[in-house]
Design a protein around this motif. Structure first.
Motif, short mmCIF file in Angstrom:
data_model
loop_
_atom_site.label_atom_id
_atom_site.label_comp_id
_atom_site.label_asym_id
_atom_site.label_seq_id
_atom_site.Cartn_x
_atom_site.Cartn_y
_atom_site.Cartn_z
N VAL A 1 0.83 -1.20 0.00
CA VAL A 1 0.00 0.00 0.00
C VAL A 1 0.87 1.26 0.00
O VAL A 1 0.66 2.19 -0.78
CB VAL A 1 -0.95 0.00 1.22
N GLY A 2 1.87 1.27 0.88
CA GLY A 2 2.70 2.47 1.01
C GLY A 2 3.50 2.78 -0.22
O GLY A 2 3.69 3.96 -0.56
N PHE A 3 3.97 1.75 -0.90
CA PHE A 3 4.79 1.99 -2.09
C PHE A 3 3.94 2.19 -3.34
O PHE A 3 3.99 3.24 -3.99
CB PHE A 3 5.78 0.85 -2.30
N TYR A 4 3.14 1.20 -3.68
CA TYR A 4 2.42 1.26 -4.95
C TYR A 4 1.29 2.30 -4.94
O TYR A 4 1.08 3.00 -5.93
CB TYR A 4 1.84 -0.11 -5.29
N GLU A 5 0.56 2.40 -3.84
CA GLU A 5 -0.64 3.24 -3.84
C GLU A 5 -0.38 4.64 -3.29
O GLU A 5 -0.89 5.62 -3.85
CB GLU A 5 -1.75 2.55 -3.07
N ILE A 6 0.39 4.75 -2.21
CA ILE A 6 0.64 6.07 -1.64
C ILE A 6 1.73 6.80 -2.43
O ILE A 6 1.58 7.98 -2.78
CB ILE A 6 1.05 5.96 -0.16
N ALA A 7 2.82 6.12 -2.74
CA ALA A 7 3.96 6.79 -3.39
C ALA A 7 3.81 6.91 -4.90
O ALA A 7 4.50 7.72 -5.52
CB ALA A 7 5.25 6.03 -3.06
N SER A 8 2.95 6.12 -5.51
CA SER A 8 2.70 6.19 -6.97
C SER A 8 4.00 6.18 -7.76
O SER A 8 4.35 7.14 -8.47
CB SER A 8 1.89 7.45 -7.31
N PRO A 9 4.77 5.10 -7.70
CA PRO A 9 6.10 5.07 -8.34
C PRO A 9 6.03 4.99 -9.85
O PRO A 9 5.06 4.51 -10.43
CB PRO A 9 6.71 3.79 -7.77
N LYS A 10 7.11 5.48 -10.46
CA LYS A 10 7.29 5.38 -11.91
C LYS A 10 8.65 4.77 -12.19
O LYS A 10 9.61 4.94 -11.42
CB LYS A 10 7.19 6.76 -12.56
N GLU A 11 8.75 4.06 -13.28
CA GLU A 11 10.01 3.44 -13.68
C GLU A 11 11.11 4.50 -13.76
O GLU A 11 10.89 5.61 -14.25
CB GLU A 11 9.86 2.76 -15.04
N GLY A 12 12.27 4.15 -13.22
CA GLY A 12 13.43 5.03 -13.30
C GLY A 12 13.53 6.04 -12.17
O GLY A 12 14.52 6.80 -12.11
N GLU A 13 12.57 6.08 -11.25
CA GLU A 13 12.64 7.06 -10.17
C GLU A 13 13.65 6.64 -9.11
O GLU A 13 14.05 5.48 -9.00
CB GLU A 13 11.25 7.27 -9.56
N TYR A 14 14.03 7.64 -8.30
CA TYR A 14 15.02 7.45 -7.24
C TYR A 14 14.29 7.26 -5.91
O TYR A 14 13.56 8.15 -5.46
CB TYR A 14 15.96 8.64 -7.17
N VAL A 15 14.53 6.11 -5.26
CA VAL A 15 13.78 5.72 -4.07
C VAL A 15 14.73 5.52 -2.89
O VAL A 15 15.74 4.82 -3.01
CB VAL A 15 12.99 4.41 -4.33
N PHE A 16 14.37 6.11 -1.76
CA PHE A 16 15.12 5.90 -0.53
C PHE A 16 14.22 5.25 0.51
O PHE A 16 13.07 5.67 0.70
CB PHE A 16 15.66 7.22 0.01
N GLY B 1 12.03 -2.08 -0.90
CA GLY B 1 13.18 -2.01 -1.80
C GLY B 1 13.08 -2.97 -2.96
O GLY B 1 13.40 -2.62 -4.10
N GLN B 2 12.62 -4.17 -2.68
CA GLN B 2 12.50 -5.16 -3.76
C GLN B 2 11.36 -4.82 -4.71
O GLN B 2 11.48 -5.01 -5.93
CB GLN B 2 12.32 -6.55 -3.15
N PHE B 3 10.25 -4.30 -4.18
CA PHE B 3 9.17 -3.83 -5.06
C PHE B 3 9.68 -2.72 -5.98
O PHE B 3 9.35 -2.68 -7.17
CB PHE B 3 7.99 -3.30 -4.24
N ALA B 4 10.47 -1.81 -5.41
CA ALA B 4 10.99 -0.69 -6.21
C ALA B 4 11.92 -1.19 -7.32
O ALA B 4 11.88 -0.67 -8.44
CB ALA B 4 11.71 0.30 -5.30
N LYS B 5 12.75 -2.17 -7.01
CA LYS B 5 13.63 -2.72 -8.05
C LYS B 5 12.83 -3.39 -9.16
O LYS B 5 13.16 -3.28 -10.34
CB LYS B 5 14.62 -3.71 -7.43
N LEU B 6 11.76 -4.09 -8.78
CA LEU B 6 10.90 -4.71 -9.79
C LEU B 6 10.22 -3.67 -10.67
O LEU B 6 9.85 -3.95 -11.82
CB LEU B 6 9.84 -5.59 -9.11
N MET B 7 10.06 -2.45 -10.15
CA MET B 7 9.48 -1.35 -10.93
C MET B 7 10.51 -0.68 -11.83
O MET B 7 10.19 0.19 -12.63
CB MET B 7 8.91 -0.28 -9.98
N GLY B 8 11.79 -1.05 -11.67
CA GLY B 8 12.83 -0.40 -12.45
C GLY B 8 13.34 0.89 -11.85
O GLY B 8 13.85 1.76 -12.56
N CYS B 9 13.22 1.02 -10.53
CA CYS B 9 13.69 2.22 -9.83
C CYS B 9 15.13 2.03 -9.34
O CYS B 9 15.63 0.90 -9.24
CB CYS B 9 12.80 2.52 -8.63
#
Length: 339
Positions: A139-154, A167-175
């Motif tokens: 919820v916090g990553f996909y729905e609240i943060a609304s990530p896009k491929e290539g973004e910088y995530v901490f 972190g692993q979800f973000a890598k699967l998104m290409g971040c």
């Protein structure tokens, strides 16, 4: 049989002595005659989570379901149904939800319990990757943060139950993903096991602002907030325009009587930063969708999960204290029984 109780309300740093393992009164392991929508559980695995510290202090706000001194501590757990008068739960079912820190629990109206649909996977995963922490990360990553491929995530507290998944979800998104943790062992885990692009030990950094500039020379698009305090202040200085902060928890503040302030909040205005806090209990309707996604990722080897196991209910207080001292590596789980 035994249970873990809260001895008194806690002010300041929680200690192992604030809890006590005591004998429980004898109970008949059957639903009381005439009771409707009641289940009796044999507790197998208990989850140690930061939010439990908040419930050890008395609050006036009604949305805090504080623990009661002298009563059993409650937390997320995995259990086996041994008797039931509830249509959704049958004897022999495995479930997860908020149960007592005790060997057996009687649960009335178990509307916040979920039946475990994939018992072929380790049942303890339903305290973590397939339970509340996993849904929190989703919820916090996909729905609240609304990530896009290539973004910088901490991700702060990145080796914990939630952070390792974000972190692993973000890598699967290409971040591009960087995490902070409190030991060199955890930093190596982030980089070599979970696939983070970089990580640092915040305890060895004299200036968190400079540490983030080193890792993110072009700034941060998404910050998954697990820590608060000085880390949040440093992150605000390094956010990019229209960055998003998903505020999941602030573990650095939980044992403080007076919470630390953040002095550079004008950055929110100057950079158009969106900060959104959330409680996962308001998102339980999303669990079935999340579970199937996470199960597929696990079976395909796309995400890895690390647990820190404590054996025995008598070791539950020490295990809980350990997550505030950074002793755990991965999700802290207490094994009560293996069926």
């Amino acid at each position: 049989m035994t249970k873990v109780i809260l001895k008194n309300y806690v002010t300041g740093k929680v200690k192992e002595s604030d809890m006590e393992v005591v004998p429980t009164e004898a109970i008949e392991l059957k639903v009381p005659e005439g009771s409707k929508d009641v289940i009796v559980l044999k507790n197998l695995y208990l989850s140690c989570d930061p939010y439990m510290r908040s419930l050890m202090t008395k609050h006036d706000e009604p949305f805090f379901l504080d623990f009661i001194p002298g009563k059993v501590i409650r937390g997320m757990g995995v259990s086996k149904v041994i008797d039931s008068t509830h249509a959704d739960f049958k004897v022999g079912d495995f479930v997860w939800g908020i149960t007592g820190w005790e060997e057996y629990s009687l649960i009335s109206n178990p509307h916040d319990f979920f039946k475990i649909n994939h018992p072929e996977l380790p049942l303890s995963y339903y305290t973590g990757v397939l339970g509340m922490p996993g849904l929190t990360a989703y919820v916090g990553f996909y729905e609240i943060a609304s990530p896009k491929e290539g973004e910088y995530v901490f991700v702060s507290a990145a080796a914990g139950a939630v952070g390792q998944l974000v972190g692993q979800f973000a890598k699967l998104m290409g971040c591009y993903v960087v995490g902070s943790a409190g030991s060199d062992e955890k930093v190596e885990l982030l980089k070599n096991k979970f696939g983070f692009d970089d990580a640092f030990n915040y305890k060895k950094e004299s200036d968190l602002n400079l540490a983030l500039k080193r890792c993110f020379p072009d700034g941060i698009d998404i910050y998954f907030e697990n820590v608060g305090g000085a880390m949040l202040g440093a992150v605000l200085n390094n956010m990019r325009l229209h960055g998003r902060i998903s505020a999941c928890g602030m573990i650095s503040q939980l044992n403080l009587v007076e919470h630390e302030g953040v002095r550079n909040l004008f950055q929110i205005i100057a950079k158009g930063i969106r900060i959104e806090g959330f409680q996962v209990l308001h998102h339980y309707a999303k669990y079935p969708k999340f579970e199937e996604m996470a199960v597929q990722y696990i079976k395909e080897g796309k995400i890895i999960y690390v647990e820190d196991i404590a054996e025995g209910l008598e070791n539950a207080p020490s295990a809980l204290i350990g997550i505030f001292e950074g002793r755990n590596v991965g999700k802290q789980v207490v094994v009560v029984s293996k069926e």
